[in-house]
Design a protein around this motif. Structure first.
Motif, short mmCIF file in Angstrom:
data_model
loop_
_atom_site.label_atom_id
_atom_site.label_comp_id
_atom_site.label_asym_id
_atom_site.label_seq_id
_atom_site.Cartn_x
_atom_site.Cartn_y
_atom_site.Cartn_z
N ALA A 205 43.52 37.30 -11.75
CA ALA A 205 43.41 36.65 -10.45
C ALA A 205 42.08 36.93 -9.77
O ALA A 205 41.47 36.05 -9.14
CB ALA A 205 44.57 37.07 -9.55
N GLY A 206 41.59 38.17 -9.85
CA GLY A 206 40.33 38.52 -9.22
C GLY A 206 39.16 37.72 -9.76
O GLY A 206 38.27 37.32 -9.00
N GLN A 207 39.15 37.45 -11.07
CA GLN A 207 38.09 36.64 -11.66
C GLN A 207 38.11 35.22 -11.09
O GLN A 207 37.06 34.64 -10.81
CB GLN A 207 38.26 36.58 -13.17
N PHE A 208 39.29 34.67 -10.88
CA PHE A 208 39.41 33.33 -10.32
C PHE A 208 38.97 33.31 -8.86
O PHE A 208 38.36 32.34 -8.41
CB PHE A 208 40.85 32.83 -10.47
N ARG A 209 39.25 34.37 -8.13
CA ARG A 209 38.80 34.43 -6.73
C ARG A 209 37.28 34.48 -6.66
O ARG A 209 36.66 33.82 -5.82
CB ARG A 209 39.42 35.65 -6.05
N ARG A 210 36.67 35.27 -7.52
CA ARG A 210 35.21 35.38 -7.53
C ARG A 210 34.56 34.07 -7.93
O ARG A 210 33.52 33.68 -7.38
CB ARG A 210 34.77 36.51 -8.46
N ARG A 211 35.17 33.39 -8.88
CA ARG A 211 34.63 32.09 -9.31
C ARG A 211 34.65 31.09 -8.16
O ARG A 211 33.69 30.35 -7.94
CB ARG A 211 35.44 31.57 -10.49
N HIS A 212 35.74 31.09 -7.40
CA HIS A 212 35.84 30.19 -6.26
C HIS A 212 34.83 30.57 -5.18
O HIS A 212 34.15 29.70 -4.60
CB HIS A 212 37.26 30.24 -5.69
N ALA A 213 34.70 31.86 -4.90
CA ALA A 213 33.78 32.32 -3.86
C ALA A 213 32.33 31.99 -4.19
O ALA A 213 31.51 31.75 -3.29
CB ALA A 213 33.94 33.82 -3.64
N SER A 214 32.00 31.94 -5.48
CA SER A 214 30.63 31.65 -5.89
C SER A 214 30.33 30.15 -5.97
O SER A 214 29.20 29.76 -6.30
CB SER A 214 30.35 32.28 -7.26
N GLY A 215 31.34 29.32 -5.70
CA GLY A 215 31.14 27.87 -5.76
C GLY A 215 31.10 27.32 -7.17
O GLY A 215 30.51 26.25 -7.41
N ALA A 216 31.73 28.02 -8.10
CA ALA A 216 31.64 27.62 -9.51
C ALA A 216 32.67 26.57 -9.92
O ALA A 216 32.64 26.10 -11.06
CB ALA A 216 31.80 28.85 -10.41
N LEU A 217 33.57 26.19 -9.01
CA LEU A 217 34.60 25.21 -9.37
C LEU A 217 34.06 23.79 -9.25
O LEU A 217 33.33 23.46 -8.30
CB LEU A 217 35.83 25.38 -8.47
N ALA A 218 34.44 22.95 -10.19
CA ALA A 218 33.99 21.56 -10.18
C ALA A 218 34.76 20.74 -9.14
O ALA A 218 35.91 21.05 -8.81
CB ALA A 218 34.17 20.94 -11.56
N ASP A 219 34.13 19.70 -8.66
CA ASP A 219 34.75 18.79 -7.70
C ASP A 219 35.71 17.84 -8.43
O ASP A 219 35.32 17.25 -9.44
CB ASP A 219 33.68 17.98 -6.98
N PRO A 220 36.95 17.67 -7.94
CA PRO A 220 37.91 16.82 -8.65
C PRO A 220 37.44 15.38 -8.82
O PRO A 220 37.70 14.76 -9.86
CB PRO A 220 39.16 16.89 -7.77
#
Length: 246
Positions: A205-220
């Motif tokens: 879960a922590g890795q997913f939180r960090r990925r979101h905080a860094s703006g690494a998620l793609a736009d749907p």
């Protein structure tokens, strides 16, 4: 038989949110009839077929809809995109709620195969182009503790696509193009759910939180457009495609 005036028929499961909703918003075909398949209504640019795809009783209803919509169809293409899936229950196998675990197994593992079969059966013999896209995940090829049912379901989906796609490449198979699509990490409610998980239930879960905080998620919406672009590309039936590596 009913004669349809639409040039394209498009069905999208899981169209009420996330990638499914984005796909419904960005259908690229003019004069397309769009049907969202989900428990809750999706975007307002199409019809809605209410179905709980974790309930096997709904699968025959979806096949009936495919058959009725395709009866007499004389358009250029028929497309089914299967997006519906669930992470629930988040927790270790053997510790998570059993009823929720069974429901997740049905939705993630069985429903893609049953609905894919239903679409192939309903469209057999049609002269139009037929495309079946099933949304996969990077977790199809690696374990993630806490979501065993989701990982196993996506792995099953990929293998079904490889096998059924090979069948469709044979003349007797009917010629529908079947692809599994890994969209990568996308900013959806499913991602939000995993970030909210207890680290004891989902150690990553922590890795997913960090990925979101860094703006690494793609736009749907960008991902949806990339998925639709696949239909114009030369991917053979049975391929597992990563949209980030096109």
């Amino acid at each position: 038989m009913i004669m349809h005036m639409n040039d394209s028929l498009v069905w999208i499961s899981g169209a009420s949110s996330g990638i499914g909703a984005a796909l419904a918003r960005h259908v690229p075909f003019d004069n397309a009839r769009i049907t969202g398949i989900s428990r809750s209504p999706g975007p307002p640019n199409g019809a809605h077929l209410r179905a709980d795809l974790a309930d096997p009783r709904s699968w025959a209803e979806v096949e009936d809809r495919f058959r009725s919509d395709l009866a007499g169809f004389r358009g250029s293409r028929a497309v089914f995109v299967h997006c519906a899936s669930t992470l629930e229950p988040v927790g270790f196998a053997g510790a998570a709620d059993s009823a929720a675990y069974r429901s997740g197994v049905l939705l993630n593992s069985a429903a893609p195969q049953a609905l894919g079969h239903a679409f192939l059966a309903a469209g057999a013999g049609l002269d139009c182009a037929r495309h079946l896209l099933l949304i996969s995940s990077g977790l199809a090829s690696r374990p993630a503790e806490g979501v065993s049912g989701y990982c196993a379901g996506k792995a099953a989906l990929d293998q079904w696509v490889r096998t059924a796609g090979a069948e469709q490449r044979r003349a007797r198979g009917g010629g529908c193009r079947i692809l599994a699509v890994n969209p990568g990490a996308v900013d959806t409610p499913m991602q939000a759910r995993i970030r909210a998980s207890d680290d004891r239930d989902f150690p990553e879960a922590g890795q997913f939180r960090r990925r979101h905080a860094s703006g690494a998620l793609a736009d749907p919406d960008q991902v949806a457009r990339a998925i639709w672009d696949l239909l114009a590309q030369d991917h053979p039936s049975g391929e597992v495609v990563d949209v980030r590596r096109r």
